[in-house]
Design a protein around this motif. Sequence first.
Motif, PDB file in Angstrom:
ATOM      1  N   UNK A   1       0.814  -1.217   0.000  1.00 49.39           N
ATOM      2  CA  UNK A   1       0.000   0.000   0.000  1.00 49.39           C
ATOM      3  C   UNK A   1       0.850   1.272   0.000  1.00 49.39           C
ATOM      4  N   UNK A   2       2.055   1.207   0.552  1.00 48.53           N
ATOM      5  CA  UNK A   2       2.931   2.362   0.462  1.00 48.53           C
ATOM      6  C   UNK A   2       3.269   2.692  -0.982  1.00 48.53           C
ATOM      7  N   UNK A   3       3.509   1.675  -1.778  1.00 48.92           N
ATOM      8  CA  UNK A   3       3.804   1.890  -3.199  1.00 48.92           C
ATOM      9  C   UNK A   3       2.577   2.385  -3.948  1.00 48.92           C
ATOM     10  N   UNK A   4       1.405   1.876  -3.595  1.00 50.96           N
ATOM     11  CA  UNK A   4       0.173   2.364  -4.222  1.00 50.96           C
ATOM     12  C   UNK A   4      -0.015   3.845  -3.908  1.00 50.96           C
ATOM     13  N   UNK A   5       0.273   4.223  -2.670  1.00 50.48           N
ATOM     14  CA  UNK A   5       0.153   5.642  -2.306  1.00 50.48           C
ATOM     15  C   UNK A   5       1.165   6.494  -3.071  1.00 50.48           C
ATOM     16  N   UNK A   6       2.364   5.965  -3.299  1.00 49.17           N
ATOM     17  CA  UNK A   6       3.345   6.697  -4.117  1.00 49.17           C
ATOM     18  C   UNK A   6       2.799   6.940  -5.522  1.00 49.17           C
ATOM     19  N   UNK A   7       2.214   5.921  -6.102  1.00 48.53           N
ATOM     20  CA  UNK A   7       1.652   6.049  -7.451  1.00 48.53           C
ATOM     21  C   UNK A   7       0.533   7.083  -7.471  1.00 48.53           C
ATOM     22  N   UNK A   8      -0.341   7.030  -6.465  1.00 53.91           N
ATOM     23  CA  UNK A   8      -1.443   7.986  -6.401  1.00 53.91           C
ATOM     24  C   UNK A   8      -0.907   9.416  -6.247  1.00 53.91           C
ATOM     25  N   UNK A   9       0.115   9.575  -5.403  1.00 54.12           N
ATOM     26  CA  UNK A   9       0.686  10.909  -5.184  1.00 54.12           C
ATOM     27  C   UNK A   9       1.328  11.465  -6.451  1.00 54.12           C
ATOM     28  N   UNK A  10       1.782  10.561  -7.324  1.00 51.03           N
ATOM     29  CA  UNK A  10       2.404  10.987  -8.582  1.00 51.03           C
ATOM     30  C   UNK A  10       1.374  11.268  -9.675  1.00 51.03           C
ATOM     31  N   UNK A  11       0.093  11.094  -9.366  1.00 49.97           N
ATOM     32  CA  UNK A  11      -0.960  11.421 -10.327  1.00 49.97           C
ATOM     33  C   UNK A  11      -1.613  10.238 -11.002  1.00 49.97           C
ATOM     34  N   UNK A  12      -1.211   9.022 -10.625  1.00 49.99           N
ATOM     35  CA  UNK A  12      -1.859   7.835 -11.183  1.00 49.99           C
ATOM     36  C   UNK A  12      -3.220   7.641 -10.526  1.00 49.99           C
ATOM     37  N   UNK A  13      -4.251   7.473 -11.325  1.00 53.16           N
ATOM     38  CA  UNK A  13      -5.565   7.160 -10.776  1.00 53.16           C
ATOM     39  C   UNK A  13      -5.569   5.719 -10.279  1.00 53.16           C
ATOM     40  N   UNK A  14      -6.108   5.486  -9.081  1.00 53.21           N
ATOM     41  CA  UNK A  14      -6.199   4.136  -8.528  1.00 53.21           C
ATOM     42  C   UNK A  14      -7.650   3.676  -8.617  1.00 53.21           C
ATOM     43  N   UNK A  15      -7.871   2.596  -9.347  1.00 52.61           N
ATOM     44  CA  UNK A  15      -9.215   2.060  -9.512  1.00 52.61           C
ATOM     45  C   UNK A  15      -9.328   0.669  -8.930  1.00 52.61           C
ATOM     46  N   UNK A  16     -10.537   0.150  -8.911  1.00 47.40           N
ATOM     47  CA  UNK A  16     -10.812  -1.174  -8.369  1.00 47.40           C
ATOM     48  C   UNK A  16     -10.750  -2.258  -9.427  1.00 47.40           C
ATOM     49  N   UNK A  17     -10.373  -3.469  -8.978  1.00 47.78           N
ATOM     50  CA  UNK A  17     -10.277  -4.620  -9.884  1.00 47.78           C
ATOM     51  C   UNK A  17     -10.767  -5.875  -9.154  1.00 47.78           C
ATOM     52  N   UNK A  18     -11.732  -5.675  -8.262  1.00 48.63           N
ATOM     53  CA  UNK A  18     -12.291  -6.699  -7.380  1.00 48.63           C
ATOM     54  C   UNK A  18     -11.352  -6.939  -6.199  1.00 48.63           C
ATOM     55  N   UNK A  19     -11.767  -7.803  -5.279  1.00 50.10           N
ATOM     56  CA  UNK A  19     -10.923  -8.113  -4.121  1.00 50.10           C
ATOM     57  C   UNK A  19     -10.028  -9.318  -4.388  1.00 50.10           C
TER      58      UNK A  19
END
Length: 268
Positions: free
Chosen positions: A120-138
């Motif tokens: 999740x730290x890496x996901x937050x890095x991506x989001x902070x850089x402007x990448x949209x984070x979407x869902x792909x199921x659980x």
Amino acid sequence: MSGTPRPVPILMYHAIGRCPSPAARRLSVSPEAFAEQLDMLDDGGFTPLTTTELAHAWRSGDALPRRPVLITFDDGYEGVHRHALPLLTAHGFAATLFVSTGWLRGECPAGDAPDTMLDWGQVRDLAAAGTEIGGHSHSHPHLDRVGDRRLRFETLRCKEIIAAELGLPPASFAYPYGHSSRRVRRAVRAAGFAQSLAVGNALAMRRQGPYALERLTVRRSTGREEFGRLIEGRGLLRAFAGDRALTKGYAVVRRASQARRKVTGSRV
């Protein structure tokens, strides 16, 4: 915006890495190939958008850039942070990452995920850089083959975890394996997602509707010339003839499964 909006190439990536696992290899792309493909988009005058930006423009009638394109990643492989993010940042390109929340590190039981996944730290890095984070199921099932209760869980749990981790609920969704049905699309909409992507291996068009936008698969075997044809929308029938044959075969299986569900009344 006057006239019919032009089709838009939505590129679907998975893993970016040099030594992917056997399970991820076919749908992986090497960092070197990915860098070359971004250079081709830049040289061709393309402007990458997020999924939400495209959907908003088509809903509102706002003008799009002259040559829009979407760069999307499915599942949540660690190489998206390690390899793709620096290249996207260097070009100033937007992208969308669709995560299967149960596969991410810290969430996934050992051995369940197809390769090394993001944390999740890496996901937050991506989001902070402007990448949209979407869902792909659980847990990445075929959503059109599960019952109503599981379908609600897969869409809502995914959305809840992303919202808790990032502080903002995701607006976009991508169907695992690219498959959906009217029932699945209703469930995704009911979960609060504003738009969703399939596969289809065709250009995206506004008439497809916000919950069935089609994408183009980029895989390890996609060479420079083929990639050039994909982003220009040329030769798609030939390029994906094998995929379409598999899709037709799976459609038969899906219809049979749906018929059995109606007969048995299964809602598992």
